[in-house]
Scaffold this active site. Structure first.
Site, PDB file in Angstrom:
ATOM      1  N   GLU A 170      62.764  63.970  20.676  1.00  0.00           N
ATOM      2  CA  GLU A 170      63.252  64.305  22.163  1.00  0.00           C
ATOM      3  C   GLU A 170      63.662  65.841  21.782  1.00  0.00           C
ATOM      4  O   GLU A 170      64.746  65.947  22.192  1.00  0.00           O
ATOM      5  CB  GLU A 170      64.506  63.465  22.496  1.00  0.00           C
ATOM      6  N   GLU A 382      60.662  54.415  21.856  1.00  0.00           N
ATOM      7  CA  GLU A 382      61.853  53.882  22.094  1.00  0.00           C
ATOM      8  C   GLU A 382      61.874  53.420  23.635  1.00  0.00           C
ATOM      9  O   GLU A 382      61.248  53.882  24.333  1.00  0.00           O
ATOM     10  CB  GLU A 382      63.068  55.022  22.233  1.00  0.00           C
TER      11      GLU A 382
END
Ligand code: BGP
Length: 482
Positions: A170, A382
């Protein structure tokens, strides 16, 4: 699209679950580990919920064997975890810490012993503090060499056993929270120019790692994990459709186009130019990014929620540095970029206690969008629900988590039917763990860990939740029984 009969998940589908070093390991100064930026940041008053730290976290550093045994009993196919850079290079570069390398050797071997595929994240936000002190970390071009050197050390040491590598977790989140919102280290706010420079350095670091890995192990599979929040136009008003286009270029394609094509989206670049915030790009950088993009094997996606884009007047809302970190519903705020877009709530969707929208179909849309735009295989690295869990008579009944995951897996199955090449699905998270800004009360795991905010609370004992047994069935039936 509508299909009469689902083809289901591919035969070798990787059913997985994930974690990150700082959030699970603890052992913050064990066996020669150096200080990380997070070790320091959490000690600044007011930065984390009830001043929680990962000092002890859920003590995975000492209990990894028990955790892996539970994974094996569950039938987990892959475990995604990250490596703490400061365990390997306590000063970020220079001297290497053999004890740190050995910890991950042991973890990888333990996973392989049970046939669990290790999926390794090279960088999940915890950077050696020494690099921050030496040259301000990601703000300096010097980090590119140090990161590639660190990544190459990992490839050389573990590449014979690790096939799946994720270079960055991220990048969009750690850079925006670190340089625009002041909520992650180094805690800077509204510094657009540095934000884009830092991102260019991270892109070069990612690219350097991809090239180094493929040189050593051409068969390895590599990608970056992007926090992808697909976005709906607020309504059919053309200016809201344009707000969505602006949002996508600046918030999504800005990163994914680099990973997949090695280029910045033109309209986003033009916007940066007009605001004087383009990063410095050295001769040869774009060629390197393109070379690396051609070698990337998958797009990693961390999917939690979708958002809405509505035109935002030039005097409209800006970036907010407050968010719901308490779990008291309804405390999140609208934010945006004046002159482009803002992100109002979506009243068609339910939300979690932390005000994240729950939108299973958004997951299918992520996959569709990536497939159309990039035609790359996808690793869902995720997806999960942060919730309050209660122990009742020694058990944790979490039907809300099962419902959340079931709905998302159903949509993922449709994405496979749509032709998307999905390789893996990792839930967030395997055990309960530290939520960076939200403490320990926001739980995500299949396995409950007995601890609360206070460092000295709880036994750290592990208890499988109802969702643990449910996921075991999902894996056994390759997603047929949900
Ligand atoms: C992602 C991170 C994870 C994890 C997850 C849940 O952004 O990659 O590390 O924390 O989100 O977020 P949170 O802990 O804020 O609820």
């Amino acid at each position: 699209m509508y299909f009469k009969e689902s083809q289901g998940f591919p035969k070798d589908f990787l059913w997985g679950s994930a974690s990150a070093a700082y959030q699970v390991e603890g052992g913050w100064n064990a066996d020669g580990k150096g200080l990380s930026n997070w070790d320091k940041f959490v000690r600044i008053p007011g930065k984390t919920f009830k001043a929680t730290t990962g000092d002890k976290a859920v003590d995975h550093y000492h209990r990894y064997k028990e955790d892996v045994r539970l994974m094996a009993e569950m039938g987990l196919k892959t475990y995604r975890f990250s490596i703490a850079w400061s365990r390997i290079y306590p000063n970020g570069n220079g001297e290497i810490n053999e004890a740190g390398l050995k910890f991950y050797d042991d973890l990888i071997n333990e996973l392989l012993k049970y046939g669990i595929e290790p999926m390794v994240t090279v960088y999940h936000w915890d950077m050696p503090q020494a690099l921050e002190d030496e040259y301000h970390g990601w703000e300096s071009r010097q980090i590119v060499d140090d990161y590639v050197n660190y990544a190459t050390t990992l490839f050389k040491r573990y590449g014979d056993r690790v096939k799946y590598w994720i270079t960055m977790n991220e990048q969009n989140i750690f850079t925006s929270f670190g340089w625009l919102k002041g909520m992650h280290p180094p805690g800077k706010e509204n510094d657009m120019k540095t934000f884009y420079q830092v991102n260019h350095h991270a892109n070069m670091a990612h690219a350097g790692a991809v090239l180094a890995l493929k040189e050593l192990y051409p068969e390895a599979k590599v990608g970056a994990s992007f926090a992808y929040s697909p976005c709906y136009a607020y309504d059919r008003k053309p200016e809201n459709a344009m707000a969505k286009a602006d949002y996508d270029d600046l918030q999504n394609y800005w990163w994914m186009d680099i990973y997949a094509y090695g280029r910045y989206p033109r309209s986003a670049w033009a916007y940066l130019e007009s605001h004087g915030v383009t990063p410095d790009v050295l001769p040869g950088d774009m060629e390197t990014l393109k070379k690396a993009a051609a070698l990337v094997d998958f797009m990693g996606v961390n999917y939690y929620q979708t958002c809405v884009a509505e035109y935002n007047d030039i005097n409209g809302v800006g970036m907010s540095n407050t968010m719901n970190t308490t779990g008291k519903k309804g405390t999140a705020q609208i934010q945006g970029i004046p002159g482009l877009y803002k992100n109002p709530a979506n009243d068609y969707l339910p939300t979690t206690d932390w005000d994240w929208t729950i939108d299973p179909m958004g997951l299918r849309m992520c996959c569709r969008d990536i497939t159309s735009r990039y035609d790359l295989p996808i690793v869902i690295s995720e997806n999960g629900l942060g919730a309050f869990d209660k122990v009742e008579g020694g058990k944790i009944h979490d039907p809300y988590r099962i419902a959340y995951l079931k709905a998302h897996i159903e949509e993922l199955k449709k994405a496979c039917d749509d032709g998307c090449r999905v390789l893996a699905y990792c839930t967030w998270s395997y055990t309960d763990l530290l939520s960076w800004l939200n403490g320990y009360q926001k739980r995500y795991g299949f396995v409950y860990v007995d601890r609360e905010e206070d460092e000295n609370s709880g036994t750290l004992n592990r208890i499988p939740k109802d969702s643990y047994y449910w996921y075991k069935k999902v894996i056994e039936t390759n997603g047929e029984e949900l």
